[in-house]
Design a protein around this motif. Structure first.
Motif, PDB file in Angstrom:
ATOM      1  N   PHE A 101       0.865  -1.168   0.000  1.00 46.29           N
ATOM      2  CA  PHE A 101       0.000   0.000   0.000  1.00 46.29           C
ATOM      3  C   PHE A 101       0.907   1.224   0.000  1.00 46.29           C
ATOM      4  O   PHE A 101       1.734   1.396   0.903  1.00 46.29           O
ATOM      5  CB  PHE A 101      -0.902   0.001   1.234  1.00 46.29           C
ATOM      6  N   TYR A 102       0.757   2.051  -1.013  1.00 43.18           N
ATOM      7  CA  TYR A 102       1.679   3.163  -1.254  1.00 43.18           C
ATOM      8  C   TYR A 102       0.831   4.408  -1.503  1.00 43.18           C
ATOM      9  O   TYR A 102       0.126   4.488  -2.517  1.00 43.18           O
ATOM     10  CB  TYR A 102       2.539   2.834  -2.473  1.00 43.18           C
ATOM     11  N   GLY A 103       0.863   5.339  -0.566  1.00 42.01           N
ATOM     12  CA  GLY A 103      -0.002   6.491  -0.743  1.00 42.01           C
ATOM     13  C   GLY A 103       0.105   7.494   0.375  1.00 42.01           C
ATOM     14  O   GLY A 103       1.123   7.580   1.065  1.00 42.01           O
TER      15      GLY A 103
ATOM     16  N   PRO B  11      11.984   4.562  -6.428  1.00 46.70           N
ATOM     17  CA  PRO B  11      13.186   3.720  -6.418  1.00 46.70           C
ATOM     18  C   PRO B  11      13.614   3.280  -5.015  1.00 46.70           C
ATOM     19  O   PRO B  11      14.262   2.243  -4.864  1.00 46.70           O
ATOM     20  CB  PRO B  11      14.254   4.617  -7.056  1.00 46.70           C
ATOM     21  N   ARG B  12      13.258   4.064  -4.003  1.00 46.07           N
ATOM     22  CA  ARG B  12      13.681   3.754  -2.640  1.00 46.07           C
ATOM     23  C   ARG B  12      12.576   3.122  -1.799  1.00 46.07           C
ATOM     24  O   ARG B  12      12.854   2.275  -0.930  1.00 46.07           O
ATOM     25  CB  ARG B  12      14.180   5.024  -1.951  1.00 46.07           C
ATOM     26  N   ALA B  13      11.324   3.523  -2.025  1.00 41.30           N
ATOM     27  CA  ALA B  13      10.229   3.090  -1.150  1.00 41.30           C
ATOM     28  C   ALA B  13       9.425   1.930  -1.710  1.00 41.30           C
ATOM     29  O   ALA B  13       8.648   1.311  -0.985  1.00 41.30           O
ATOM     30  CB  ALA B  13       9.290   4.267  -0.874  1.00 41.30           C
ATOM     31  N   VAL B  14       9.607   1.614  -3.000  1.00 41.93           N
ATOM     32  CA  VAL B  14       8.848   0.534  -3.626  1.00 41.93           C
ATOM     33  C   VAL B  14       9.762  -0.531  -4.228  1.00 41.93           C
ATOM     34  O   VAL B  14       9.671  -1.720  -3.895  1.00 41.93           O
ATOM     35  CB  VAL B  14       7.903   1.074  -4.728  1.00 41.93           C
ATOM     36  N   LEU B  15      10.639  -0.138  -5.110  1.00 46.26           N
ATOM     37  CA  LEU B  15      11.387  -1.083  -5.937  1.00 46.26           C
ATOM     38  C   LEU B  15      12.134  -2.168  -5.165  1.00 46.26           C
ATOM     39  O   LEU B  15      12.075  -3.342  -5.551  1.00 46.26           O
ATOM     40  CB  LEU B  15      12.352  -0.325  -6.851  1.00 46.26           C
TER      41      LEU B  15
ATOM     42  N   VAL C 108      -1.087  -0.938  -4.303  1.00 42.09           N
ATOM     43  CA  VAL C 108      -2.348  -0.230  -4.069  1.00 42.09           C
ATOM     44  C   VAL C 108      -1.987   1.224  -3.824  1.00 42.09           C
ATOM     45  O   VAL C 108      -1.264   1.533  -2.868  1.00 42.09           O
ATOM     46  CB  VAL C 108      -3.097  -0.809  -2.859  1.00 42.09           C
ATOM     47  N   MET C 109      -2.463   2.127  -4.677  1.00 42.26           N
ATOM     48  CA  MET C 109      -2.010   3.517  -4.594  1.00 42.26           C
ATOM     49  C   MET C 109      -3.175   4.503  -4.470  1.00 42.26           C
ATOM     50  O   MET C 109      -4.217   4.336  -5.107  1.00 42.26           O
ATOM     51  CB  MET C 109      -1.158   3.855  -5.812  1.00 42.26           C
TER      52      MET C 109
END
Length: 223
Positions: A30-32, A80-84, A92-93
């Protein structure tokens, strides 16, 4: 490359916290913005998202990388730092309100989200995307401008999702859980009011109970 509206210093500490976590790949991230950020016990006192949204076998399957008052562009910047490194099987954004406050248009927001999806498709083959519409919140009930922007954003994001088999458009506004009466479904003016804290934007525990049920249904196929 990135707009001056990306405030690196404002959110850097939260990204550093993510970088100190163990790397667990292949989960649902979950990214948001704060809708996800507050879904935790630390500081906010709610049950943890990771405990609420478990796999059908009971194992933990989600990672909560909601951060601060983040915008679409800041989420792109920190990808690049928080997801990859976590190489999630699904993202989920969500974002909107912070973007409006920073002057982004709905078309700019959707363009930024599309760019993040393009990057992730290239880096993480087979990844799935769950892209959220604008959450119904009390703040928008009497704000005609925000509602107009929200509807434009929703239409653009829905159209984007319809182009790609790996995208699911997550529609809070079509979910009966957010309304007391079925005839009110889809209306920003008729949402439940007892699921928010005093600011009319963020959920209380009752709201997160509802959010748990909502996402358990949305993600049923991959839990």
């Amino acid at each position: 490359m990135f707009d001056v509206r990306v405030d690196i210093a404002r959110l850097e500490d939260e990204i550093i916290k993510f970088e100190k976590e163990p790397i667990e790949t292949g989960k649902i991230m979950f990214y948001g913005d704060s809708a996800f950020t507050r879904w935790k016990t630390e500081r906010w006192g709610f049950r943890m998202m990771e405990d609420d949204l478990r796999a059908k076998d009971g194992s933990k399957v989600v990672i909560n990388h909601g951060f601060g008052t983040s915008t679409h562009e800041e989420q792109l910047y920190y990808y690049p730092r928080a997801v990859l490194p976590w190489k999630p099987k699904a993202l989920v954004m969500i974002s909107f309100g912070n973007d409006i406050d920073c002057g982004y248009s709905p078309s700019e927001m959707v363009s930024l989200r599309a760019r993040l999806c393009d990057w992730a498709r290239h880096d993480i083959p087979g990844i799935k995307f769950y892209l959220c519409d604008v959450r119904p919140i009390i703040k928008y009930i009497n704000n005609g401008g925000s509602k107009s922007f929200a509807r434009d954003y929703n239409n653009l994001m829905r159209a984007y999702c319809e182009k790609y088999d790996d995208c699911t458009f997550v529609e809070h506004t079509k979910c009966p859980l957010f309304y007391d009466n079925t005839e009110d479904i889809g209306s920003y003016e008729k949402i439940k009011t007892d699921i928010f804290v005093e600011d009319g934007v963020h959920y209380n525990q009752k709201g997160y109970d509802l959010y748990r049920d909502f996402f358990l249904e949305v993600l049923d196929d991959i839990l």
